[in-house]
Scaffold this motif. Structure first.
Motif, mmCIF file in Angstrom:
data_model
loop_
_atom_site.group_PDB
_atom_site.id
_atom_site.type_symbol
_atom_site.label_atom_id
_atom_site.label_comp_id
_atom_site.label_asym_id
_atom_site.label_seq_id
_atom_site.Cartn_x
_atom_site.Cartn_y
_atom_site.Cartn_z
ATOM 1 N N TRP A 1 0.905 -1.158 0.084
ATOM 2 C CA TRP A 1 -0.011 -0.100 0.069
ATOM 3 C C TRP A 1 0.836 1.298 -0.034
ATOM 4 O O TRP A 1 0.439 2.316 -0.634
ATOM 5 N N TRP A 2 2.113 1.285 0.782
ATOM 6 C CA TRP A 2 2.968 2.354 0.512
ATOM 7 C C TRP A 2 3.528 2.570 -0.765
ATOM 8 O O TRP A 2 3.516 3.901 -1.344
ATOM 9 N N VAL B 1 0.719 4.593 -2.789
ATOM 10 C CA VAL B 1 0.786 5.980 -2.468
ATOM 11 C C VAL B 1 1.994 6.622 -3.099
ATOM 12 O O VAL B 1 1.834 7.611 -3.619
ATOM 13 N N THR C 1 1.324 6.975 -6.826
ATOM 14 C CA THR C 1 0.085 8.365 -6.861
ATOM 15 C C THR C 1 0.814 9.560 -6.800
ATOM 16 O O THR C 1 0.778 10.542 -7.614
#
Length: 678
Positions: free
Chosen positions: A650-651, A654, A657
């Motif tokens: 999930w990092w 991020v 993005t």
């Protein structure tokens, strides 16, 4: 009857005053009501003069451009224009001269589009031109930057929607478009598409007239054209200039640069300005230029010679006196080219010109004008009209559908190569290869959008500089109606085909994470390509840099080389690799808490209990059947070997993005630099 000269504010079309008889005629033709243009004008000038006194003049214009060597050593500034003083009256005014003499630079300075390195003054109808001057005049670039998938009427209507203020009703704008189409003789092709490389449309002359029509929407009192006959055949070139001549008869000032026109075009000119290496050789009536060469310069034009060919050939002959190797004059005496300029400055024609220019600049400097550029419509209406155009382009341009089709073919090809991957040790390596190939396919496919972005950039620079819309409105439309639906759609199509054909890890959460990561990878790669197209104007250079950037991102992805093995002086580049973040996220998604092993020849029971109860393999939840526990490897061990355990999945989402958003911010900065006055 003289009356106060009024020009529109930046939000309204440029209008010129009319005398009482002209005003009464206009009132009669509209049933005694004021036309929309008359209702919208605002005071720009406080000078009192008749309409026939409209003119543009420049006073002591100089332009210097800094130069550097390949080693960035500063060189003396190059002189582009030197002490140019001229006047341009109502009619067709041609700026002529050999290639590189400064024609386009002079046009850009007069239109308010270039200010960097420029000294001197430009005056329009008695006042120094304001900052918003480029918004309220017509400017037609040499290359026609109009949408090929729209019709002639739709392109002109787009200009009307954005450049005319909201106080104009839709009916008023439609009627204005109809009048402009009629004025330029475009009725027969008004509903025909302009044409693209894939589908032929209107002719070159009709395309040029469409570009002119988009500028006439604001009813400008002055229109600039950069070589409007370039690329046209002789008959079409005469037709275009004839339409410009007709426009100028309506008390408009037409200023155009033109290289070497034929005699039929020369006859349509009212004024000629000759340049040679940035110096003024002549400015005055087109009828008097041949007598000037004969009487002042002692050069006689033969009876059957084209006048344009004659005096341009003479200027070219004198410029050959320069030493092209060192850029210095061969002789200590002045060259004949500079002697042409010196003789003009000492001529009676120049004295008469100065007698006209001196009182103009003295009066203009008493009334300084500095208006802040703004737009006819606010941000939301700009986005709306841009979205309407983008939607039409989206539904008519076949190229996005070709890209989707090619993506489907590529996805099937990849899925067939990695069809139903095993869960043994060999399958582990194959899965990593399938993931990396998927990433490379999507990253490289972003380069295909460079050609579209390059064309959009040229159109954007012209339209934004002319006051159509702001950079923010353009980027909003590009992100919402181009990058997301057109560039990210292939990733959405690619994901399920490859995922299920390759038999990646089961589970709805795993699948949707795969789709999300691939979508963000497509966004980041396209944003990077878009950023490059914004910074670099030349398509070939931008294409080479785009490919280099994708390859560099691939090298620092973590699959071809272990990132921990990189030297410190180059290892930092991995943090700008969109391939790296997507690869790490995919690997976490596929290999976290899994085990890969060799198969036993016999069928044995599931070894889940052994794994969990005895702690033989604590890295997995389930061990595959027929697994040789002596020859196994956990998915987490593979993650450690590839050095992808720095961030969880999930990092990486991020960071992917953030990286794509950073590219878009840099794109905004690049476009802001490209569209500001230079």
């Amino acid at each position: 009857m003289a009356e106060k000269v009024k020009l529109l504010s930046v939000k309204e079309p440029l209008l010129l005053p009319v005398d009482d008889s002209q005003h009464q005629t206009a009132m009669n033709s509209t049933g005694g009501k004021h036309c929309p243009e008359e209702r919208q004008h605002m005071e720009f000038s406080v000078t009192t003069m008749k309409r026939k006194s409209n003119y543009m003049s420049c006073h002591g214009l100089n332009q210097l451009v800094g130069q550097r060597t390949r080693t960035c050593r500063r060189l003396p500034s190059k002189i582009i224009l030197q002490n140019i003083s001229a006047i341009f009256n109502v009619g067709v005014n041609a700026v002529m001269g050999p290639s590189g003499c400064g024609k386009t630079s002079l046009i850009n300075i007069l239109s308010g589009r270039k200010t960097k390195g420029v000294s001197g003054h430009v005056v329009f109808s008695g006042e120094v031109i304001p900052d918003n001057f480029r918004y309220i005049v017509g400017y037609v670039p040499q290359d026609d930057n109009i949408s090929g998938v729209l019709t002639v009427r739709e392109n002109i209507m787009f200009s009307a929607q954005l450049r005319l203020p909201r106080t104009f009703s839709y009916y008023d704008k439609t009627q204005k478009v109809k009048d402009v189409i009629s004025e330029l003789g475009l009725e027969h092709c008004s509903d025909s598409r302009v044409g693209t490389a894939l589908k032929r449309g209107i002719s070159g002359g009709e395309r040029k007239r469409t570009s002119i029509a988009m500028e006439l929407i604001v009813s400008p009192g002055i229109i600039f054209l950069d070589e409007p006959t370039s690329g046209l055949d002789a008959a079409t070139a005469i037709s275009v200039v004839q339409y410009l001549y007709n426009l100028s008869r309506d008390d408009r000032i037409v200023i155009m640069s033109i290289h070497q026109p034929r005699y039929a075009i020369i006859k349509l000119l009212d004024s000629v300005t000759l340049l040679s290496r940035g110096e003024l050789v002549y400015n005055g009536s087109a009828r008097a230029v041949i007598p000037y060469f004969t009487n002042v310069l002692g050069l006689e034009c033969s009876k059957h010679n084209n006048p344009a060919d004659f005096f341009l050939d003479k200027i070219n002959e004198q410029e050959k006196e320069y030493d092209e190797e060192k850029g210095e004059v061969k002789k200590s005496v002045p060259t004949k080219s500079s002697m042409f300029a010196a003789k003009f400055r000492n001529s009676d024609e120049y004295a008469q010109l100065q007698n006209k220019l001196d009182p103009i600049i003295q009066t203009a400097l008493r009334h300084p004008v500095a208006k802040t550029p703004s737009y006819a419509n606010n941000y939301f209406w700009q986005v709306y009209y841009l979205a309407v155009r983008a939607n039409k382009v989206l539904t008519r341009d076949p190229s996005p559908y070709f890209q989707v089709f090619s993506t489907i073919v590529l996805a099937i090809f990849t899925g067939v190569i990695f069809f139903q991957l095993d869960t043994d040790i060999q399958g582990q390596r194959d899965r990593a290869g399938a993931i990396y190939l998927t990433i490379v396919n999507i990253a490289v496919s972003g380069v295909s959008g460079l050609d579209i972005f390059a064309r959009q950039r040229a159109s954007l620079v012209h339209e934004s500089t002319s006051g159509f819309y702001s950079i923010g409105a353009h980027l909003t439309t590009v992100i919402s109606l181009d990058l997301i639906p057109l560039r990210i759609l292939p990733a959405l199509v690619y994901s399920p085909i490859v995922y299920f054909l390759s038999d990646f890890r089961a589970g709805a959460g795993r699948f949707f994470f795969f789709v999300l990561t691939l979508t963000l990878l497509s966004y980041a790669s396209i944003a990077a390509i878009f950023m490059i197209s914004c910074f670099i104007k030349a398509f070939n250079v931008a294409n080479a840099i785009s490919i280099l950037m994708v390859l560099a991102s691939t090298c620092f992805g973590g699959f071809l080389v272990t990132l921990e093995s990189l030297e410190d002086w180059i290892a930092w580049l991995q943090y700008f690799s969109f391939v790296r973040y997507s690869f790490v996220a995919f690997m976490w998604n596929e290999f976290e808490d899994t085990v890969f092993c060799n198969r036993l020849p016999q069928n044995t029971a599931n070894n889940t209990d052994i794994c969990l109860s005895e702690g033989v393999l604590t890295c997995c939840d389930i061990i595959p059947q027929n697994c040789n526990l002596s020859r196994t490897i956990c998915g987490d061990e593979l993650l450690d070997q590839l050095g992808v355990d720095q961030f969880n999945m999930w990092w990486n989402i991020v960071l992917l993005t953030v990286l794509g958003s950073m590219f878009m911010v840099l794109s905004f900065v690049a476009l802001s630099i490209a569209t500001r006055k230079k």
